[in-house]
Design a protein around this motif. Structure first.
Motif, PDB file in Angstrom:
ATOM      1  N   HIS A   1       0.866  -1.172  -0.085  1.00 22.18           N
ATOM      2  CA  HIS A   1      -0.068  -0.110   0.041  1.00 22.18           C
ATOM      3  C   HIS A   1       0.831   1.288  -0.111  1.00 22.18           C
ATOM      4  CE1 HIS A   1      -3.885  -1.878   0.446  1.00 22.18           C
ATOM      5  NE2 HIS A   1      -3.400  -2.824   1.032  1.00 22.18           N
ATOM      6  N   LEU A   2       1.971   1.178   0.746  1.00 22.18           N
ATOM      7  CA  LEU A   2       2.992   2.382   0.635  1.00 22.18           C
ATOM      8  C   LEU A   2       3.427   2.642  -0.863  1.00 22.18           C
ATOM      9  CD1 LEU A   2       4.996   1.662   3.941  1.00 22.18           C
ATOM     10  CD2 LEU A   2       3.278   3.233   3.579  1.00 22.18           C
ATOM     11  N   LEU A   3       3.805   1.625  -1.479  1.00 19.25           N
ATOM     12  CA  LEU A   3       4.261   1.673  -2.793  1.00 19.25           C
ATOM     13  C   LEU A   3       2.859   2.303  -3.809  1.00 19.25           C
ATOM     14  CD1 LEU A   3       6.416  -1.514  -3.067  1.00 19.25           C
ATOM     15  CD2 LEU A   3       7.083   0.948  -3.098  1.00 19.25           C
ATOM     16  N   ARG A   4       2.041   1.933  -3.517  1.00 12.43           N
ATOM     17  CA  ARG A   4       0.834   2.440  -4.415  1.00 12.43           C
ATOM     18  C   ARG A   4       0.647   3.604  -4.113  1.00 12.43           C
ATOM     19  NH1 ARG A   4       2.956  -2.413  -6.003  1.00 12.43           N
ATOM     20  NH2 ARG A   4       1.840  -3.531  -7.607  1.00 12.43           N
ATOM     21  N   GLY A   5       0.609   3.921  -2.758  1.00 12.87           N
ATOM     22  CA  GLY A   5       0.141   5.477  -2.272  1.00 12.87           C
ATOM     23  C   GLY A   5       1.123   6.597  -2.538  1.00 12.87           C
ATOM     24  N   GLY A   6       2.288   5.873  -3.047  1.00 13.53           N
ATOM     25  CA  GLY A   6       3.488   7.198  -3.151  1.00 13.53           C
ATOM     26  C   GLY A   6       3.821   7.729  -1.691  1.00 13.53           C
ATOM     27  N   SER A   7       3.952   6.786  -0.758  1.00 15.25           N
ATOM     28  CA  SER A   7       4.244   7.254   0.688  1.00 15.25           C
ATOM     29  C   SER A   7       5.725   7.832   0.734  1.00 15.25           C
ATOM     30  CB  SER A   7       4.005   5.893   1.587  1.00 15.25           C
ATOM     31  OG  SER A   7       2.640   5.840   1.609  1.00 15.25           O
ATOM     32  N   ASP A   8       6.127   8.309   1.867  1.00 12.00           N
ATOM     33  CA  ASP A   8       7.349   8.818   2.141  1.00 12.00           C
ATOM     34  C   ASP A   8       8.527   7.618   1.975  1.00 12.00           C
ATOM     35  OD1 ASP A   8       9.262  10.915   3.218  1.00 12.00           O
ATOM     36  OD2 ASP A   8       9.346   9.473   4.751  1.00 12.00           O
ATOM     37  N   ALA A   9       9.636   7.971   1.406  1.00 12.06           N
ATOM     38  CA  ALA A   9      10.464   7.050   1.229  1.00 12.06           C
ATOM     39  C   ALA A   9      11.098   6.304   2.418  1.00 12.06           C
ATOM     40  CB  ALA A   9      11.682   7.539   0.415  1.00 12.06           C
ATOM     41  N   SER A  10      11.195   7.103   3.674  1.00 11.53           N
ATOM     42  CA  SER A  10      11.784   6.703   4.718  1.00 11.53           C
ATOM     43  C   SER A  10      10.612   5.554   5.395  1.00 11.53           C
ATOM     44  CB  SER A  10      11.822   7.688   5.921  1.00 11.53           C
ATOM     45  OG  SER A  10      10.510   8.279   6.203  1.00 11.53           O
ATOM     46  N   GLN A  11       9.449   5.649   5.223  1.00 11.20           N
ATOM     47  CA  GLN A  11       8.368   4.481   5.577  1.00 11.20           C
ATOM     48  C   GLN A  11       8.653   3.374   4.782  1.00 11.20           C
ATOM     49  OE1 GLN A  11       4.496   6.800   5.430  1.00 11.20           O
ATOM     50  NE2 GLN A  11       4.531   6.365   7.680  1.00 11.20           N
ATOM     51  N   ILE A  12       9.072   3.622   3.428  1.00 15.31           N
ATOM     52  CA  ILE A  12       9.024   2.329   2.464  1.00 15.31           C
ATOM     53  C   ILE A  12      10.341   1.500   2.768  1.00 15.31           C
ATOM     54  CG2 ILE A  12       9.531   1.585   0.132  1.00 15.31           C
ATOM     55  CD1 ILE A  12       7.694   4.057  -0.679  1.00 15.31           C
ATOM     56  N   VAL A  13      11.217   2.388   3.119  1.00 16.33           N
ATOM     57  CA  VAL A  13      12.652   1.696   3.445  1.00 16.33           C
ATOM     58  C   VAL A  13      12.504   0.971   4.768  1.00 16.33           C
ATOM     59  CG1 VAL A  13      14.938   2.002   4.499  1.00 16.33           C
ATOM     60  CG2 VAL A  13      14.121   3.392   2.656  1.00 16.33           C
ATOM     61  N   TYR A  14      11.680   1.409   5.688  1.00 13.28           N
ATOM     62  CA  TYR A  14      11.555   0.699   6.985  1.00 13.28           C
ATOM     63  C   TYR A  14      10.685  -0.525   6.841  1.00 13.28           C
ATOM     64  CZ  TYR A  14       9.868  -0.241  11.868  1.00 13.28           C
ATOM     65  OH  TYR A  14       9.479  -0.945  13.088  1.00 13.28           O
ATOM     66  N   TYR A  15       9.678  -0.589   6.297  1.00 11.68           N
ATOM     67  CA  TYR A  15       8.746  -1.585   6.182  1.00 11.68           C
ATOM     68  C   TYR A  15       9.139  -2.496   5.122  1.00 11.68           C
ATOM     69  CZ  TYR A  15       5.326   0.525   9.426  1.00 11.68           C
ATOM     70  OH  TYR A  15       4.769   1.017  10.494  1.00 11.68           O
ATOM     71  N   ALA A  16      10.020  -2.163   4.173  1.00 11.64           N
ATOM     72  CA  ALA A  16      10.361  -2.865   3.069  1.00 11.64           C
ATOM     73  C   ALA A  16      11.533  -3.816   3.711  1.00 11.64           C
ATOM     74  CB  ALA A  16      10.910  -2.467   1.898  1.00 11.64           C
TER      75      ALA A  16
END
Length: 290
Positions: free
Chosen positions: A7-22
């Motif tokens: 959902h973060l990737l599809r929603g264009g979320s902040d990169a830091s959140q993507i890094v953390y959860y990925a």
């Protein structure tokens, strides 16, 4: 974590959140031995961290190594740390090690080699050293220890590159990589310890593949002796884990004196003994490894 990443990737979320959860999803998948899935999430974390790509629909065959090599090359040519370097190079290197480990298990040896070469290049850059010392160094004694620790770590990266050449049967290049690692530690005044043992053991593996069992046994036995001595160090003398909330990389485990590497040394010695028909000695080493 994987659902959150989706959902973060599809929603264009902040990169830091993507890094953390990925990264978290990668660790979880790896713990379940789902290495292809772990590889995907580590790749997504690297892309978000380094700003390589923000497309959620990139295929598995997408090349992220080439832009990483460009980043590493740019860092290596900087004479002074880049003040505009905003992302965490220490974290990037650890992610690269994790994904390289997945590549080894998946059989992508060329990708693994290129990734470790990137890590080695970044480690030698001034920007990385500045970031890393801010975490590691608290006093002058730490500064001296850091120099030797980093020399050992980079030597282990040469060992990882050597292992990729062994995997494809190029034993001469594999041996050259080990020699590069040994030279690096000699310049830093390191003549023993787990990193020295790891390189000696790797040379033993190379010599076994080349059929030189006698010399292979000597190197492997030398490694075992160094590992036994290193295992006697007190807790305070061992490398501290700077990232207790995150799984250690292979090289971090080795430098923190992971006892499983001692088992690996016995395993290598067991294989050498079996190759020469010394079955009883081979079984002794294999039982010790277990």
């Amino acid at each position: 974590a994987s659902t959150i990443v989706y959902h973060l990737l599809r929603g264009g979320s902040d990169a830091s959140q993507i890094v953390y959860y990925a990264e978290l999803a990668g660790h979880q998948a790896r713990a379940l031995t789902a290495y292809a899935e772990a590889h995907y999430y580590y790749r997504r974390a690297i892309q978000a961290l380094a700003g390589i790509s923000d497309s959620p629909d990139i295929s598995e065959t997408n090349d992220i190594i080439t832009p990483l090599e460009q980043i590493a090359s740019q860092l290596s040519t900087q004479r002074t740390p880049d003040a505009s370097q905003t992302y965490d190079l220490v974290r990037l290197c650890r992610l690269l090690e994790h994904i390289a480990d997945c590549d080894r298990i998946l059989g992508f040896f060329e990708d693994e080699r290129r990734l470790y070469e990137c890590v080695l290049t970044i480690h030698t850059s001034r920007s990385f050293q500045q970031q890393y010392t801010s975490i590691q160094v608290e006093n002058e004694a730490d500064s001296n220890n850091f120099y030797q620790y980093e020399a050992q770590f980079q030597a282990l990266l040469w060992r990882e590159i050597s292992a990729t050449w062994v995997a494809v049967g190029d034993y001469d290049k594999a041996y050259t990589c080990c020699e590069r690692g040994r030279e690096m530690m000699q310049r830093a005044g390191v003549t023993s310890g787990v990193a020295s043992a790891a390189l000696s053991l790797q040379i033993g593996v190379i010599l076994r593949y080349k059929g030189n069992y006698h010399e292979a046994r000597q190197y492997a036995q030398e490694a075992l002796t160094m590992l036994d001595n290193a295992h006697q160090l007190t807790e305070g003398q061992r490398a501290k884990n700077l990232f207790p909330s995150s799984p250690q990389t292979r090289n971090e485990r080795i430098l923190s004196d992971d006892s499983s590497y001692l088992g690996h040394a016995h395993e290598v010695l067991g294989i050498i003994e079996a190759s020469e028909g010394h079955i009883s000695d081979a079984l002794t080493h294999m039982h010790t490894a277990l």
